[in-house]
Design a protein around this motif. Structure first.
Motif, short mmCIF file in Angstrom:
data_model
loop_
_atom_site.label_atom_id
_atom_site.label_comp_id
_atom_site.label_asym_id
_atom_site.label_seq_id
_atom_site.Cartn_x
_atom_site.Cartn_y
_atom_site.Cartn_z
N VAL A 61 0.81 -1.22 0.00
CA VAL A 61 0.00 0.00 0.00
C VAL A 61 0.85 1.27 0.00
N CYS A 172 -4.25 4.38 -5.11
CA CYS A 172 -4.28 3.10 -4.37
C CYS A 172 -3.98 1.88 -5.23
N THR A 241 -13.67 -1.80 6.18
CA THR A 241 -13.68 -0.35 6.19
C THR A 241 -14.87 0.18 5.39
N PRO A 268 -12.68 6.65 6.18
CA PRO A 268 -11.55 7.43 5.67
C PRO A 268 -12.01 8.65 4.87
N ARG A 282 -12.35 9.96 -5.42
CA ARG A 282 -13.05 9.46 -4.24
C ARG A 282 -14.57 9.50 -4.39
N ASP A 308 -8.86 7.83 7.90
CA ASP A 308 -7.52 7.87 7.31
C ASP A 308 -7.42 9.18 6.54
N ILE A 309 -6.23 9.73 6.53
CA ILE A 309 -5.96 10.99 5.82
C ILE A 309 -4.65 10.81 5.05
N LYS A 340 1.60 9.80 4.61
CA LYS A 340 2.24 10.64 3.58
C LYS A 340 2.05 9.96 2.24
N SER A 342 2.42 8.20 -1.09
CA SER A 342 3.51 7.38 -1.61
C SER A 342 3.09 6.89 -3.00
N GLU A 388 -5.13 -0.44 8.82
CA GLU A 388 -3.83 -0.82 8.25
C GLU A 388 -2.75 -0.05 8.97
N1 SAH Z 1 -10.07 0.19 1.64
C1 SAH Z 1 -9.70 1.01 2.69
C2 SAH Z 1 -8.23 0.98 3.06
C3 SAH Z 1 -7.23 1.04 2.01
S1 SAH Z 1 -5.56 1.14 2.48
C4 SAH Z 1 -10.20 2.37 2.36
O1 SAH Z 1 -10.61 2.65 1.27
O2 SAH Z 1 -10.17 3.19 3.23
C5 SAH Z 1 -5.56 2.06 3.98
C6 SAH Z 1 -5.22 3.50 3.86
O3 SAH Z 1 -3.94 3.67 3.29
C7 SAH Z 1 -6.12 4.31 2.94
O4 SAH Z 1 -7.30 4.68 3.55
C8 SAH Z 1 -5.25 5.50 2.61
O5 SAH Z 1 -5.41 6.53 3.56
C9 SAH Z 1 -3.84 4.95 2.72
N2 SAH Z 1 -3.20 4.83 1.40
C10 SAH Z 1 -3.58 4.05 0.37
N3 SAH Z 1 -2.76 4.24 -0.67
C11 SAH Z 1 -1.84 5.16 -0.29
C12 SAH Z 1 -0.74 5.79 -0.93
N4 SAH Z 1 -0.42 5.50 -2.20
N5 SAH Z 1 0.00 6.67 -0.23
C13 SAH Z 1 -0.33 6.97 1.05
N6 SAH Z 1 -1.36 6.43 1.70
C14 SAH Z 1 -2.12 5.53 1.05
#
Ligand code: SAH
Ligand code: SF4
Ligand code: F3S
Length: 388
Positions: A61, A172, A241, A268, A282, A308-309, A340, A342, A388
């Motif tokens: 992730v 993602c 989630t 999130p 989103r 999540d942010i 942060k 990524s 996570e």
């Molecule tokens: N399915 C869940 C969780 C996905 S992964 C959802 O949609 O909320 C968990 C968290 O990781 C996400 O909510 C997001 O805040 C973070 N995340 C996912 N990809 C990311 C990336 N490329 N860089 C930083 N954070 C990321």
């Protein structure tokens, strides 16, 4: 990140060590792997030095999650069978052997039921060992892996209700490594819960990347909640989630009515800037999120709310960041997990320049973290199931 606890397994065959990274889906997959390995006669150990077989169940992730695996897999020398399984396996495939020559096999999330067979082949046949085993092709996993013998905790079980994700948020990697959303048949879900209850487990967490989008035949998530709530003997359950776009007042009403449901929602937000939310794909606005949070607090009595942010998404300006900062401040989450940005392979966002400098991302990260810490200290403390 956590070490796998030891399952009770009759000591027979070779010792294996399993380390799990990432989300609760991966944690559940590790239970499945442990169960399958135990059935095949392998014994688990929490001492990687003693293990004949080392398995990393990995997460892609964020870059950070992957870096840990690259460095750990490199620590083990020849003589052990080393497997990289899960999301990184799917993400990198064959390339893992190039980057980490000590790795013996690579298995993606949909093929985990093949792991014991692969290890047996590797142990018995040096020629195959040289060729490496590589399995990332299956589209869906067989229902039989959700076996009720495979729970780590005696009192609580994670029950997968849906696999994969079809949302394609632009940052993602999950849809690329876990595949499209696939809902389990609710009859199988209820059967699994029943089986766990018979083993004395009374607390459950329903799992999925976006549980709100659950639908099987005509049965949606709200109706599934009601069915689970009505199960005799079940004492408490929760889910994770939720995606704001698929979250509604109807869900909040059902949450409030469900007597056995923990009043907890992980929702999130990712950003508080409409411009960034759009770039993230989103599917909701800042106002939509704030209204949802308001309605949740009004309808679900004493409900906890976490989020999540992501800070530092490509092109995120000071103004965009302020939108996020103000949203976090306004909602007063019980807890918020700040990440942060990524860049991830395959994703839409990875085609955009990663414009926010590292120091700037760190600064923004710190600012929200500090503010949220103060809020979390003021609002009632509770244990949350961090996704996570
Ligand atoms: N399915 C869940 C969780 C996905 S992964 C959802 O949609 O909320 C968990 C968290 O990781 C996400 O909510 C997001 O805040 C973070 N995340 C996912 N990809 C990311 C990336 N490329 N860089 C930083 N954070 C990321
Ligand atoms: Fe990733 Fe978005 Fe799916 Fe969550 S909803 S897993 S953030 S694509
Ligand atoms: Fe990570 Fe895979 Fe979960 S990428 S967050 S372990 S679905």
């Amino acid at each position: 990140m956590r070490k796998q606890k030891i399952l009770t397994v009759e000591p027979k065959g070779s010792l294996f060590y399993l380390k799990t990274y990432g989300c609760q889906m991966n944690k559940r997959d590790s239970e499945v792997i442990c169960g399958l390995m135990a059935e095949a006669g392998y014994r688990i150990t929490d001492d990687s030095a003693k293990a004949d077989i080392v398995i990393f169940n990995t997460c892609s992730v964020r870059q950070h999650a992957e870096d840990k695996v690259w460095s750990e897999a490199g620590r083990f020398k020849k003589g052990k069978i080393i497997g990289v399984v899960g999301c990184m396996a799917q993400n990198y495939g064959q390339d893992i052997f190039e980057r980490s020559p000590n790795v013996s096999f690579v298995v993606g999330p949909a093929d985990i039921e093949k792991i014991p067979g692969i290890i047996t082949k590797l142990s018995n046949d040096k020629a195959i060992f040289e060729r490496k085993i590589f399995e990332i092709d299956s589209l869906a996993r067989p229902e039989k892996i959700y076996h009720t013998n495979f729970y780590e905790d005696k009192n609580h079980a994670f029950v997968v209700i849906s696999e994969g994700c079809s949302n394609f948020c632009s940052y993602c990697v999950v849809p690329y490594v876990r595949g499209h959303l696939h809902n389990r048949n609710y009859e199988d879900i209820l059967k699994e819960i029943q089986g766990a209850l018979e083993k004395g487990i009374t607390r459950f967490t329903l799992l999925g990347q976006n549980v709100n989008a659950y639908k099987y035949d005509t049965l949606d998530f709200v109706r599934l909640l009601r069915l689970v709530d009505a199960i005799e003997g079940l004492e408490e359950f929760s889910f994770v989630t939720s995606h704001p776009r698929d979250t509604s007042v109807d869900l909040f009403k059902a949450m409030n009515d469900a007597g056995k449901l923990k009043k907890y929602l992980h929702l999130p937000a990712q950003s508080g800037s409409d411009r960034i939310l759009k770039l993230m794909n989103r599917g909701y606005s800042r106002k939509f999120y704030l209204d949802l949070a308001d309605n949740y607090r009004k309808i679900v009595k004493a409900g906890a709310l976490t989020a999540d942010i992501i800070v530092g998404f490509p092109t995120e300006s000071e103004k965009d960041f302020k939108g996020t900062y103000d949203l976090v401040k306004a909602v007063r989450f019980n807890a918020a997990y700040i990440f942060k940005y990524s860049p991830r392979p395959h994703t839409e966002a990875s085609r955009m320049a990663d414009t926010v400098p590292k120091e700037e991302k760190e600064g923004r990260h710190r600012l929200i973290l500090e503010m949220q810490k103060e809020i979390s200290n003021k609002v009632k403390r509770r244990e949350y199931e961090k996704p996570e």
